[in-house]
Design a protein around this motif. Structure first.
Motif, short mmCIF file in Angstrom:
data_model
loop_
_atom_site.label_atom_id
_atom_site.label_comp_id
_atom_site.label_asym_id
_atom_site.label_seq_id
_atom_site.Cartn_x
_atom_site.Cartn_y
_atom_site.Cartn_z
N UNK A 137 0.69 -1.20 -0.18
CA UNK A 137 -0.02 -0.09 -0.01
C UNK A 137 0.82 1.05 0.01
N UNK A 138 1.90 1.36 0.58
CA UNK A 138 2.77 2.16 0.82
C UNK A 138 3.92 2.44 -0.26
N UNK A 139 4.42 1.41 -0.92
CA UNK A 139 5.58 1.05 -1.61
C UNK A 139 6.96 1.39 -1.06
N UNK A 278 -7.20 -1.33 2.24
CA UNK A 278 -6.23 -2.06 2.10
C UNK A 278 -6.19 -3.51 1.96
N UNK A 279 -7.26 -4.08 2.52
CA UNK A 279 -7.63 -5.48 2.33
C UNK A 279 -7.70 -5.72 0.88
N UNK A 280 -8.37 -5.09 0.31
CA UNK A 280 -8.85 -5.44 -1.24
C UNK A 280 -7.66 -5.45 -2.04
N UNK A 281 -6.55 -4.89 -1.62
CA UNK A 281 -5.30 -5.05 -2.47
C UNK A 281 -5.01 -6.64 -2.76
N UNK A 282 -5.39 -7.56 -1.61
CA UNK A 282 -5.08 -8.70 -1.87
C UNK A 282 -6.33 -9.53 -2.57
N UNK A 283 -7.36 -8.73 -2.97
CA UNK A 283 -8.38 -9.44 -3.54
C UNK A 283 -8.59 -9.45 -5.25
N UNK A 284 -9.43 -9.99 -5.88
CA UNK A 284 -9.51 -10.20 -7.13
C UNK A 284 -10.33 -9.19 -7.98
N UNK A 285 -10.69 -8.13 -7.17
CA UNK A 285 -11.90 -7.22 -8.01
C UNK A 285 -11.12 -5.91 -8.22
N UNK A 286 -10.26 -5.53 -7.30
CA UNK A 286 -9.56 -4.22 -7.67
C UNK A 286 -8.77 -4.22 -8.79
N UNK A 288 -6.97 -1.19 -9.68
CA UNK A 288 -6.18 -0.21 -9.67
C UNK A 288 -4.68 -0.07 -9.22
N UNK A 289 -4.21 -1.24 -8.52
CA UNK A 289 -2.81 -1.56 -8.25
C UNK A 289 -2.56 -2.88 -8.29
N UNK A 290 -1.18 -3.34 -8.30
CA UNK A 290 -0.65 -4.52 -8.29
C UNK A 290 -1.25 -5.49 -7.37
N UNK A 291 -1.70 -6.54 -7.64
CA UNK A 291 -2.18 -7.64 -6.83
C UNK A 291 -1.30 -7.95 -5.74
N UNK A 292 -1.73 -8.25 -4.47
CA UNK A 292 -0.93 -8.87 -3.53
C UNK A 292 -1.38 -10.25 -3.22
#
Length: 460
Positions: A137-139, A278-286, A288-292
Motif C-alpha cells: 500500500x505504501x511502496x 487495504x484488504x482489497x489489495x489482496x483481492x481479485x476485484x480491484x 487500480x494497483x498491483x495484486x498482493x
C-alpha cells in the motif's frame, strides 16, 4: 495442598524419544523443555476446563491455557459440539465452503471496527500478511516494531530482530527498526531518521499497561501524517480485553489488525482484518494497483476450525466471559500481592498485567529479573499441582481453583524466601530454564542477565 507431585517417569521416557526425532523436542518453542525446570511434566495427556493431566496422570490447575489460546476452557462443550457437527461433513474442499462466509460475517459482527477479514491458521501468518499489505500500500520497505512487545511472527521480518536470528539474511534484518511503547518521541525519531521509508508501525494495543494520553490515536495520526499504516497485533488482547478487541476499549480503528489464539478456543484459526482500501489489495476485484499475494493456505479455511470460531464468538457475545476472567484475575492478583508481602517478598515476586492476562516477575536478591528463580517458582508450583508459566485465567477457572492456587503459591514463596537467604541452586533440581530468544544453546544457571520473555514466549 496435600501430597507433592514427584513422578514424571512417562514424561521422561517421551522426552528422550522426542528430542531424537523433533528439533527442540516440541513443535512450539514456548512449550519446550528448556522453558521449564527439570521437575516438570513433559507431555500433557488431556485437559478439561481449567485442569490438565500429564502422561503420568498428575493433575494440575493450568494457567498457560495453550499459550493464551484457550479462553473458555479445555474441551469446552459448546465449541466441541460445533466442531463435531461440522467434521462429519468433511473439513476441506476444492471450492470455498459456506461456513467461510458465515465465519467472516460473525467475525465482522463481533469486531465492527474491521471492514474485511481473511482467515489463516496461525498468528505469524496474519501479522506477516499485514506487513506485506502495508508495504504494498505504501511502496515502502521498512517496518517499525515495538521493542517492548516480545513476539510478532516466526517470519524473517521479525525473527531477524531477535538474538535468535541465524538464517535470516542481513538485508532482511536491516528492514526492521524499533520504537518504544507509550513513547511518541521514539516514533517521531524513526520518521526523522527514515523519512518516506517506513511502511507500518506494528504493536500490541497493550501488554497490560494502558496507553497513556491517547497514545494509540496520536501514534496513528503520526503514521498517517508520514504516509505509514498502523497495525495492531490483537493475538492476546482480542477476546481478553473485550470481545471486540482492545481497539474497542481504547477507541481506535487501526488500519489493519490481527487476531488469533482465543478466537477458536485453542483450534487453529487466526484472522487478518482491517480497512477495505487495504484488504482489497489482496483481492481479485480491484484493478487500480498491483495484486498482493495474500494468505493463500490449503488449511486456512478448514471448516471445523471455523465452526469452533463461530461457537466461541457466540459464547463471548451471550455469556459474561470477559467479566468472569477479569474478576478471577483481579482476585488472584490482589491475593498474591498480599501473600508476597506477608512473606516479605514484595520486591522479589510481583504480579502484573491486565487481570485477564497476568504475568509474574521473579527477582533475585538484588531485585533483578532472574531465570533461575523463575525455574524454582515453576518447580515448586508444579510440585503443588499448579502449571503456571503465566497466570492467565479462563472462563472455567473457579473460585476453588483460585483459592488452591493462592495456597500453593504461598507455600512456594516459603521455599523462594529460603533460596534468597541461601544458595538458590541448592533448592533447584537440575538445570535452570532458558530464555527462548538466545543466540546459543548455552546451559548456565548463572545467566540471570539474559533477556527473557515473561510468562514464556507467546507463540514461538
Amino acid at each position: 495442598m496435600g501430597q507433592l507431585i514427584h513422578d514424571f517417569e512417562n514424561s521422561n521416557r517421551l522426552r528422550e524419544q522426542a528430542h531424537r526425532i523433533i528439533p527442540g523436542g516440541a513443535h512450539t518453542y514456548a512449550k519446550g523443555d528448556d522453558q521449564y525446570p527439570l521437575l516438570a511434566p513433559g507431555f500433557i495427556a488431556n485437559g478439561y476446563g481449567s485442569h490438565v493431566w500429564d502422561v503420568d496422570a498428575n493433575e494440575y490447575i493450568e494457567y498457560g491455557m495453550g499459550n493464551r489460546s484457550v479462553g473458555l476452557g479445555h474441551a469446552y462443550a459448546h465449541v466441541l459440539q460445533a466442531v463435531t457437527s461440522e467434521l462429519v461433513r468433511g473439513c476441506n474442499f476444492t471450492r470455498p465452503a459456506r461456513i467461510e462466509v458465515e465465519c467472516a460475517s460473525a467475525f465482522l459482527d463481533t469486531v465492527p471496527t474491521a471492514e474485511m477479514v481473511k482467515f489463516c491458521k496461525n498468528g505469524s501468518d496474519a501479522t506477516s500478511a499485514a506487513i506485506r499489505l502495508a508495504r504494498a500500500a505504501t511502496c515502502r520497505d521498512l517496518v517499525a516494531i515495538c521493542y517492548d512487545h516480545p513476539f510478532f511472527s516466526t517470519d524473517d521480518w521479525f525473527i531477524g530482530s531477535t538474538p535468535m536470528n541465524a538464517g535470516v539474511p542481513d538485508a532482511i534484518r536491516e528492514l526492521t527498526i524499533g520504537f518504544r511503547y507509550n513513547d511518541l518521541e521514539s516514533a517521531e525519531e524513526l520518521f526523522k531518521r527514515h523519512p518516506g521509508k517506513i511502511a507500518a508501525f506494528i504493536l500490541e494495543p497493550s501488554r497490560g499497561e494502558d496507553p497513556q494520553d491517547h497514545y494509540l490515536q496520536k501514534l496513528q495520526a503520526l503514521c498517517h501524517a508520514n504516509g505509514s499504516l498502523l497495525i495492531l497485533d490483537e493475538m492476546i488482547t482480542g477476546f481478553r480485553w473485550h470481545r471486540c478487541g482492545a481497539q474497542h476499549v481504547y477507541g481506535i480503528v487501526p488500519d489493519l489488525s490481527c487476531f488469533g489464539k482465543a478466537l477458536g478456543n485453542g483450534f487453529a484459526i487466526a484472522a487478518l482484518a482491517g480497512k477495505r482500501e487495504f484488504m482489497e489489495l489482496g483481492g481479485t476485484q480491484q484493478t487500480s494497483a498491483p495484486r498482493v499475494f495474500l494468505l493463500s493456505t490449503t488449511h486456512g479455511a478448514e471448516t471445523h476450525a471455523m465452526a469452533a470460531a463461530i461457537a466461541t464468538m457466540q459464547v463471548y457475545r451471550h455469556e459474561p466471559v470477559i467479566e468472569h476472567v477479569v474478576r478471577q484475575g483481579l482476585k488472584l492478583k490482589t491475593a498474591l500481592k498480599e501473600v508476597a508481602t506477608v512473606h516479605g517478598l514484595q520486591n522479589h515476586f510481583k504480579v502484573s498485567g491486565h487481570p485477564a492476562c497476568l504475568l509474574y516477575s521473579t527477582l533475585d536478591a538484588a531485585g533483578q529479573p532472574s531465570q533461575i528463580f523463575r525455574s524454582l517458582f515453576l518447580q515448586e508450583t508444579i510440585r503443588r499441582g499448579i502449571l503456571a508459566p503465566s497466570l492467565v485465567v479462563s472462563y472455567t477457572h473457579s473460585d476453588e481453583d483460585i483459592e488452591k492456587t493462592i495456597d500453593a503459591i504461598s507455600e512456594t514463596l516459603v521455599v523462594y524466601k529460603r533460596a534468597l537467604d541461601h544458595k538458590v541452586e541448592a533448592f533447584l533440581s537440575g538445570r535452570s530454564s532458558e530464555p527462548v530468544f538466545r543466540r546459543f544453546n548455552v546451559k548456565s544457571p548463572a545467566r540471570d542477565d539474559a533477556p527473557r520473555l515473561d510468562g514464556v514466549g507467546e507463540a514461538v
